[in-house]
Every structure is written in structure tokens, then in C-alpha cells.
Design an enzyme around this catalytic site. Structure first.
Site, mmCIF file in Angstrom:
data_model
loop_
_atom_site.group_PDB
_atom_site.id
_atom_site.type_symbol
_atom_site.label_atom_id
_atom_site.label_comp_id
_atom_site.label_asym_id
_atom_site.label_seq_id
_atom_site.Cartn_x
_atom_site.Cartn_y
_atom_site.Cartn_z
ATOM 1 N N ARG A 104 34.200 39.353 41.436
ATOM 2 C CA ARG A 104 34.087 38.912 42.835
ATOM 3 C C ARG A 104 32.676 38.483 43.190
ATOM 4 N NH1 ARG A 104 38.742 39.858 46.544
ATOM 5 N NH2 ARG A 104 40.350 40.596 45.137
ATOM 6 N N ASP B 214 39.889 37.225 55.259
ATOM 7 C CA ASP B 214 40.628 38.377 54.728
ATOM 8 C C ASP B 214 41.279 39.251 55.803
ATOM 9 O OD1 ASP B 214 41.334 39.751 52.217
ATOM 10 O OD2 ASP B 214 40.128 41.412 52.961
ATOM 11 N N LYS C 258 39.117 47.482 53.806
ATOM 12 C CA LYS C 258 40.529 47.831 53.852
ATOM 13 C C LYS C 258 40.734 49.182 54.533
ATOM 14 C CE LYS C 258 41.535 43.926 52.318
ATOM 15 N NZ LYS C 258 41.530 43.357 51.051
ATOM 16 N N CYS D 76 46.004 36.008 46.522
ATOM 17 C CA CYS D 76 47.077 35.010 46.676
ATOM 18 C C CYS D 76 46.639 33.819 47.521
ATOM 19 C CB CYS D 76 48.321 35.664 47.244
ATOM 20 S SG CYS D 76 49.127 36.757 46.054
ATOM 21 N N HIS E 179 46.043 41.634 57.456
ATOM 22 C CA HIS E 179 45.426 41.108 56.230
ATOM 23 C C HIS E 179 45.542 39.582 56.269
ATOM 24 C CE1 HIS E 179 45.274 41.375 51.511
ATOM 25 N NE2 HIS E 179 44.085 41.172 52.018
ATOM 26 N N TYR F 186 34.073 50.662 43.699
ATOM 27 C CA TYR F 186 34.531 49.279 43.695
ATOM 28 C C TYR F 186 35.172 48.813 45.000
ATOM 29 C CZ TYR F 186 36.033 44.817 42.095
ATOM 30 O OH TYR F 186 36.164 43.475 41.969
HETATM 31 P P1 GTP Z 1 41.812 38.806 48.222
HETATM 32 O O1 GTP Z 1 40.349 38.641 48.413
HETATM 33 O O2 GTP Z 1 42.154 39.681 47.072
HETATM 34 O O3 GTP Z 1 42.523 39.263 49.456
HETATM 35 O O4 GTP Z 1 42.388 37.364 47.730
HETATM 36 P P2 GTP Z 1 42.712 35.992 48.500
HETATM 37 O O5 GTP Z 1 44.046 36.075 49.145
HETATM 38 O O6 GTP Z 1 41.566 35.596 49.357
HETATM 39 O O7 GTP Z 1 42.869 34.958 47.287
HETATM 40 P P3 GTP Z 1 41.896 33.785 46.771
HETATM 41 O O8 GTP Z 1 41.810 32.657 47.741
HETATM 42 O O9 GTP Z 1 40.624 34.388 46.327
HETATM 43 O O10 GTP Z 1 42.704 33.269 45.508
HETATM 44 C C1 GTP Z 1 43.103 34.137 44.471
HETATM 45 C C2 GTP Z 1 43.455 33.369 43.227
HETATM 46 O O11 GTP Z 1 44.511 32.457 43.493
HETATM 47 C C3 GTP Z 1 42.273 32.546 42.704
HETATM 48 O O12 GTP Z 1 42.216 32.639 41.304
HETATM 49 C C4 GTP Z 1 42.613 31.149 43.141
HETATM 50 O O13 GTP Z 1 42.072 30.189 42.275
HETATM 51 C C5 GTP Z 1 44.139 31.130 43.143
HETATM 52 N N1 GTP Z 1 44.673 30.200 44.185
HETATM 53 C C6 GTP Z 1 44.280 30.106 45.473
HETATM 54 N N2 GTP Z 1 44.945 29.119 46.126
HETATM 55 C C7 GTP Z 1 45.800 28.586 45.231
HETATM 56 C C8 GTP Z 1 46.779 27.520 45.294
HETATM 57 O O14 GTP Z 1 46.986 26.877 46.332
HETATM 58 N N3 GTP Z 1 47.481 27.265 44.162
HETATM 59 C C9 GTP Z 1 47.276 27.975 43.001
HETATM 60 N N4 GTP Z 1 48.012 27.661 41.937
HETATM 61 N N5 GTP Z 1 46.361 28.972 42.898
HETATM 62 C C10 GTP Z 1 45.630 29.266 43.990
HETATM 63 C C1 SPV Z 2 42.033 42.719 48.355
HETATM 64 O O1 SPV Z 2 42.356 43.362 47.342
HETATM 65 O O2 SPV Z 2 42.895 42.338 49.197
HETATM 66 C C2 SPV Z 2 40.626 42.349 48.590
HETATM 67 C C3 SPV Z 2 39.613 42.929 47.703
HETATM 68 O O3 SPV Z 2 40.323 41.628 49.521
HETATM 69 S S1 SPV Z 2 39.240 44.577 48.100
HETATM 70 O O4 SPV Z 2 38.038 44.584 48.941
HETATM 71 O O5 SPV Z 2 38.957 45.290 46.847
HETATM 72 O O6 SPV Z 2 40.322 45.180 48.826
HETATM 73 MN MN MN Z 3 42.188 40.977 50.692
#
Ligand code: GTP
Ligand code: SPV
Ligand code: MN
Length: 591
Positions: free
Chosen positions: A373, A281, A212, A256, A232, A203
Site C-alpha cells: 500500500r 474509502d 476501520k 475492489c 465503506h 498493519y
Molecule cells: P481498499 O483500499 O482495500 O478498500 O480498496 P479499493 O476498493 O480502494 O480498491 P482499489 O481502487 O485500490 O483497487 C483494488 C484493485 O483492483 C487494484 O489492483 C486495481 O488495479 C483493481 N481495479 C480497480 N478498478 C478496476 C477496474 O475497473 N477493473 C479491473 N479489472 N480492476 C480494477
Molecule cells: C480495506 O481493507 O478495506 C482497506 C485497507 O481500506 S485497511 O486499512 O487495512 O482496512
Molecule cells: Mn477499504
């Protein structure tokens, strides 16, 4: 086996592949060249063997679904190790194991592990081709899913071998899914050897070793030795109606909001403003000859969170996944299209859940896994920055740190200088998410969103951040944001998503010296009149709560930060302790 023009040219690579094959005993070895022909062939093989399921090709051309083992749906932080001869080099935040014993243990697990399987040799480049930032990695894997994902996530194939030439240095990634038994699952990093051995998981961040493992854990270690940063962070360019583009890097913990911010579509009130995605990312950052901080995105694709992605929340991501995308652990409709929670419309009848079973809407269980994803090439993104492939990268004017905090942390604050900004990042807290296995929703300290990804001693990492400043004649300003503050009923106070543009605009105005700020005991905040609220329906009370700094909450927060730094041994970084004391004094004065 495919024909290869120069796979034997690099003797170190040929020798290492031979050694790994000797150990794991694959039936076949396939050197991936990254060609279209190879993509077609491997995709067909993946369908035939059930690794991929073809989605409705009329609705989603070139799109496939993968269902991972239900015990293998997120990164496993408790099984992730930094293996350095000296335990102190891994530091207080990482799991540590001694290298020789770990190699021996994994060799035992890997002996004959690829019997009856194919070993894919996946050479790849991280960073734009011909960039001084770029580095080569090679992942040996018995997972076809991994090989196909690496093809999207990196510049994979012949180009990497060409760049490597006959003597180049490269990251050695050895990966086997073994039998996906969590009892025989470990992700081990050997920074001194520029190597990663990952076994027992197929995964995401556990298995796509470019991401990562190499681009953050190993790269952060290399970055300290070589004087640069692996972070990150998303990277975006924000273009004004006058055509002036400001580049911003932002570190938020997993799930987040990085992908969402990186692809933001400004709301109607911001006519003429445009966001361009450079990365979503990971950022590699170097001090340029001009004394500014320059960044590249080492990746070539997005491995984005599906749930919550909709035409309303992130229209650019929805366009990105219209074609040539691999979906992992989403739900499928009767018509063979994808569905997930928060996609913006009700689940159609006859939905198949992420485990492959007919979904019962009354089950109380989500149809798509919360960490489901999409893997899509960055070239699918309609707002990809024209600078995404620039070998020099982009000059960063602002760095944002952000966490997921239901209370305490206001919508936005600015640090008065680099050193306070480092304190913002180092003291950051965030609620845990489904991106890693374990409890979801508990606040933990996650310095610079790097807690799971810093490949060396976290205290030395803070020092490295301080040291970089001495070479920056024109440092980026540093900010902290929180999109996730909640009211008493548990509803988000700030609408988030595209409305975050309002905060980005203030940040750009600060960088350009066009707007003022108000000093608080914790940091600089916007004056009321400085955040453009045109076209936004938000009550004055809601906005007040989203932006407030509560002295009692902050006294408790500072105690927790102090305690955390003591635990890490970071309190000896005198700057941090001085900052805590200063904030306490200011809070006392403010009443
Ligand atoms: P990784 O790929 O794990 O590193 O995640 P990421 O930091 O790229 O987060 P991503 O943008 O995919 O958002 C993660 C979750 O947070 C999703 O379910 C989004 O819908 C939610 N989200 C993103 N931006 C916001 C925001 O501004 N407000 C709220 N309430 N939720 C948000
Ligand atoms: C994270 O967890 O911050 C991601 C997904 O971007 S993974 O590739 O599983 O680390
Ligand atoms: Mn990430």
C-alpha cells in the site's frame, strides 16, 4: 518530551493516558502535535531504528518504505471482535466477546508491554474541522509507523486537542504491537465505551485505529444511535462540460476499486468531463435540512492498494505518490525507487522484494506483496475536490454498490426505489481479496461492503438503512455495478478503470432524468444506445456478455441470497423476501 500548550486541559484524556501508561509502562510518553518539526524528528527516529527506509530522495522526495512483519500484511478479520454486553448487539456477522473478560485478557497481555518503548499520544479529528459531522479520537500507540501514518491519514495533533477542549467526548484507541505474535493478536471494539483496543498487529486497518475501527465499526454504531450512516464508500464529484457537478458515493469491498473510481481520469471521448475526489474509502452521511443525503470524508489521506496502479490505470494516484508518501511492502529498485506488479513496466534488474530480499523473477512469487500500500495525504491528489474540506459535506445524488463477480452480476443496474436499492446493497456478493488474510477469490456475501466493518447487528443495520429513507425527501438513486465479470477464458469482459466513466455518465443521466432504462426481472439496465462507447474497442459480443442477465444464474443467485438472509435472520424483513419472490416470478415469465 515535546512542549504542549493544552494537553492537560481535558481531564478525562489526561487520566486515561495516565491509566494506559500505568498498565503498559512505557519509558517515554510523546504527545504528538502534528507540526512539521515533529514530522522531521519522528521520521529521523524511524529511519534510525529501521522502521522506515529512505527511498531515493531525488526521485521520490519525502518518500519512505516500511516492511511489515511477513505474518502481518493485511487485516485479520478472524481476530476482530465486537464486545457488547449482549451478544445479539454484535449480531450474526461479527465475532463477539464479552467486554469485561476481554478487557481482563487484554490487560494481561498489555501489562508492561511498552517497557523500553515510547507511547505516542496521537489526537486526531475525523471529518473537516468545524464540521457538524466531525469527531475526535485519540490513539495511544507504541508504533512509530502508526504515529507517522496517522499524521497522513487524519487531521492529527494540536487541532484535535483544541477541538476537544476541556470536556469533549473522544474515541479511546489503545494500540500495542506487543511482539507481533499472531497468537497474541486481537482487535477489540467496545462500542458502549467508544473504545478500541488493538494488540499484536502493526498493519493497516488493524492498527490505524482511526480508519476501520473508529470511522466504520464504532461510527456505524454511533450513527445508528444518532441517526446517520458510516459507510465503506468513496465519494466523488462528476463535473460536466457545462460545469454542473453531481456527487456520487460508492461502496465496493476492500481492494475492489474505490480508490481507482474516486480518482478516475475520463477517457478522451469525454472531453470536458472531470472527476473530483472527495474521499476514497469512508463516508459519513447525514440527512440535511433539505431532505437530501450529505456526505463527508472523515479521513485526510489515502491508504491505497499499490499493485495494479499505473500511469495507464490511475494516473492521478501515480501523481499522488510522487512525494511525501509512505510505502508499505512494495518492492524497491536498485536505484531506491518503488516497484510493484501492474505498475506498467517490467521489473528492473536487481529488484528487492517486499521482504527485503533480492527478487528472483523466476520464483513465481510477486515482488510486491499483493496488499502492499501507499499512504499519501489527500492534498497530493491533483484532482482533489474543492469540497473535500467543506464542513457541510456534499449532497449525494447517487449511491453505487459494487462487487467483484466473475459471473452473474451485470455491468450496471438501477434500483427502482430506495427500498430495492437497500436490497441491492444487502444482497451483494464479492470475491475475497488480499486486503484481509485468508483465502482469496471466493465469493462471499458482503452486504454494502460492510461485512467486516459493521459495528453492530447487521439486521438492525438493514433496518437503519430503511429508516433513514423516511427522513429523505430527496433520496439518492441507487445502482449496482460490476467491473469484474469474466469470459470463459478468465479475461475481464469490461476494460474498467477510466472506461468506467461510461457507466458513471449513464448514472448521472438517469439522476437528471435525461435517459431511459429497460426493466428486467432484476433491475433497470441501460438500453444499448444509452452507453456511450465512442473510442472504446469492445466487441458487441463482449459487451453483451458483460451486461447480460442470465435467468439460470439469477435463479441460483436468488436462492443463495435467500439462504443468506435466512441465516442472518433478515428474512423477517418482509421487504427482502417479497423482492426475492417478485424477481423469481419475473424470471419465470421471461422464460
Ligand atoms: P481498499 O483500499 O482495500 O478498500 O480498496 P479499493 O476498493 O480502494 O480498491 P482499489 O481502487 O485500490 O483497487 C483494488 C484493485 O483492483 C487494484 O489492483 C486495481 O488495479 C483493481 N481495479 C480497480 N478498478 C478496476 C477496474 O475497473 N477493473 C479491473 N479489472 N480492476 C480494477
Ligand atoms: C480495506 O481493507 O478495506 C482497506 C485497507 O481500506 S485497511 O486499512 O487495512 O482496512
Ligand atoms: Mn477499504
Amino acid at each position: 518530551m515535546t512542549k504542549q500548550s493544552n494537553r492537560g486541559k481535558n481531564r478525562a484524556l489526561a487520566q486515561w493516558v495516565a491509566e494506559a501508561a500505568q498498565l503498559t509502562k512505557p519509558d517515554r510518553i510523546v504527545w504528538c502535535d502534528g507540526s512539521e518539526e515533529e514530522k522531521r524528528r519522528l521520521t529521523q527516529e524511524a529511519i534510525a531504528s529501521g522502521v522506515l527506509i529512505a527511498l531515493n530522495q531525488a526521485k521520490r522526495p519525502g518518500c519512505y518504505l516500511h516492511r511489515s512483519n511477513p505474518n502481518d500484511v493485511a487485516r485479520s478479520e478472524h481476530l476482530t471482535f465486537i464486545c457488547t454486553p449482549d451478544k445479539d448487539d454484535a449480531g450474526p456477522t461479527n465475532n463477539w466477546a464479552p467486554p469485561e473478560e476481554t478487557y481482563a485478557k487484554l490487560r494481561g497481555w498489555l501489562a508492561g508491554a511498552m517497557r523500553g518503548r515510547t507511547m505516542y499520544v496521537v489526537p486526531y479529528v475525523m471529518g473537516p474541522l468545524k464540521s457538524p459531522f466531525s469527531k475526535v479520537g485519540v490513539e495511544l500507540t507504541d508504533s512509530l509507523y502508526v504515529a507517522l501514518n496517522m499524521r497522513i491519514m487524519t487531521r492529527m495533533g494540536q487541532a484535535a486537542l483544541d477541538l476537544l477542549g476541556d470536556g469533549g467526548e473522544f474515541n479511546r484507541g489503545l494500540h500495542s504491537i506487543l511482539d507481533l505474535d499472531p497468537e497474541r493478536r486481537l482487535i477489540c471494539h467496545f462500542p458502549q465505551d467508544n473504545a478500541v483496543w488493538s494488540v499484536g498487529s502493526g498493519y493497516g486497518g488493524n492498527a490505524l485505529l482511526s480508519k476501520k475501527c473508529f470511522a466504520l465499526r464504532i461510527a456505524s454504531y454511533l450513527g445508528r444511535a444518532e441517526g446517520w450512516l458510516a459507510e465503506h464508500m468513496l465519494i466523488l464529484g462528476l463535473e460536466s462540460p457545462q460545469g454542473e457537478t453531481t456527487y456520487i458515493a460508492a461502496a465496493f469491498p476492500s481492494a475492489c476499486g474505490k480508490t481507482n473510481l474516486a480518482m478516475l481520469l475520463p477517457p478522451p471521448a469525454f472531453k470536458g468531463w472531470k472527476v473530483h475526489t472527495v474521499g476514497d474509502d469512508i463516508a459519513w452521511l447525514r440527512v440535511g435540512p433539505d431532505g437530501r443525503l450529505w456526505a463527508v470524508n472523515p479521513e485526510y489521506g489515502f491508504f491505497g492498494v499499490a499493485p495494479g496502479t499505473s500511469t495507464r490505470s490511475n494516473p492521478n494516484a501515480m501523481k499522488t505518490v510522487e512525494h511525501d508518501t509512505i510505502f508499505t511492502n512494495v518492492a524497491v529498485t536498485a536505484e531506491g525507487d518503488v516497484w510493484w506488479e501492474g505498475m506498467g513496466f517490467d521489473p528492473p534488474k536487481g529488484l528487492i522484494d517486499w521482504r527485503g530480499q533480492l527478487w528472483d523473477p523466476n520464483s513465481g512469487k510477486p515482488a510486491a506483496h499483493p496488499n502492499s500500500r501507499f499512504t499519501a495525504p489527500m492534498t497530493n491528489n491533483p484532482v482533489l475536490s474543492p469540497k473535500a474540506e467543506d464542513p457541510q459535506g456534499v449532497p449525494i445524488s447517487a449511491i453505487i454498490f459494487g462487487g467483484r463477480r466473475a459471473s452473474t452480476v451485470p455491468l450496471v443496474m438501477e434500483a427502482s426505489d430506495w427500498s430495492q436499492g437497500v436490497f441491492f446493497g444487502a444482497s451483494m456478493g464479492s470475491e475475497t481479496t488480499a486486503a484481509a488474510t485468508g483465502q482469496v477469490g471466493v465469493v462471499r456475501r458482503d452486504p454494502m461492503a460492510m461485512l467486516p466493518f459493521c459495528g453492530y447487528n447487521m439486521v438492525k443495520y438493514f433496518e437503519h438503512w430503511h429508516q433513514i429513507a423516511s427522513r429523505l425527501r430527496n433520496p439518492p438513486r441507487i445502482f449496482q455495478v460490476n467491473w469484474f465479470r469474466k469470459d470463459r477464458e478468465g479475461a475481464f469482459l469490461w476494460p474498467g478503470y477510466s472506461e468506467n466513466m461510461r457507466v458513471l455518465k449513464w448514472i448521472v443521466d438517469r439522476v437528471k432524468g435525461r435517459v431511459g432504462a429497460e426493466q428486467t426481472p432484476i433491475g433497470l439496465v441501460p438500453r444499448k444506445e444509452d452507453i456511450n462507447l465512442d473510442g472504446l474497442e469492445i466487441s458487441a459480443e463482449q459487451l453483451r456478455q458483460a451486461t447480460s442477465i442470465d435467468p439460470d444464474e439469477w435463479r441460483a443467485e436468488l436462492d443463495q441470497i435467500e439462504e443468506y438472509f435466512k441465516k442472518l435472520g433478515a428474512d423477517r424483513l418482509s421487504d427482502f423476501q417479497v423482492r426475492i419472490e417478485k424477481a423469481r416470478t419475473a424470471l419465470a415469465k421471461s422464460g
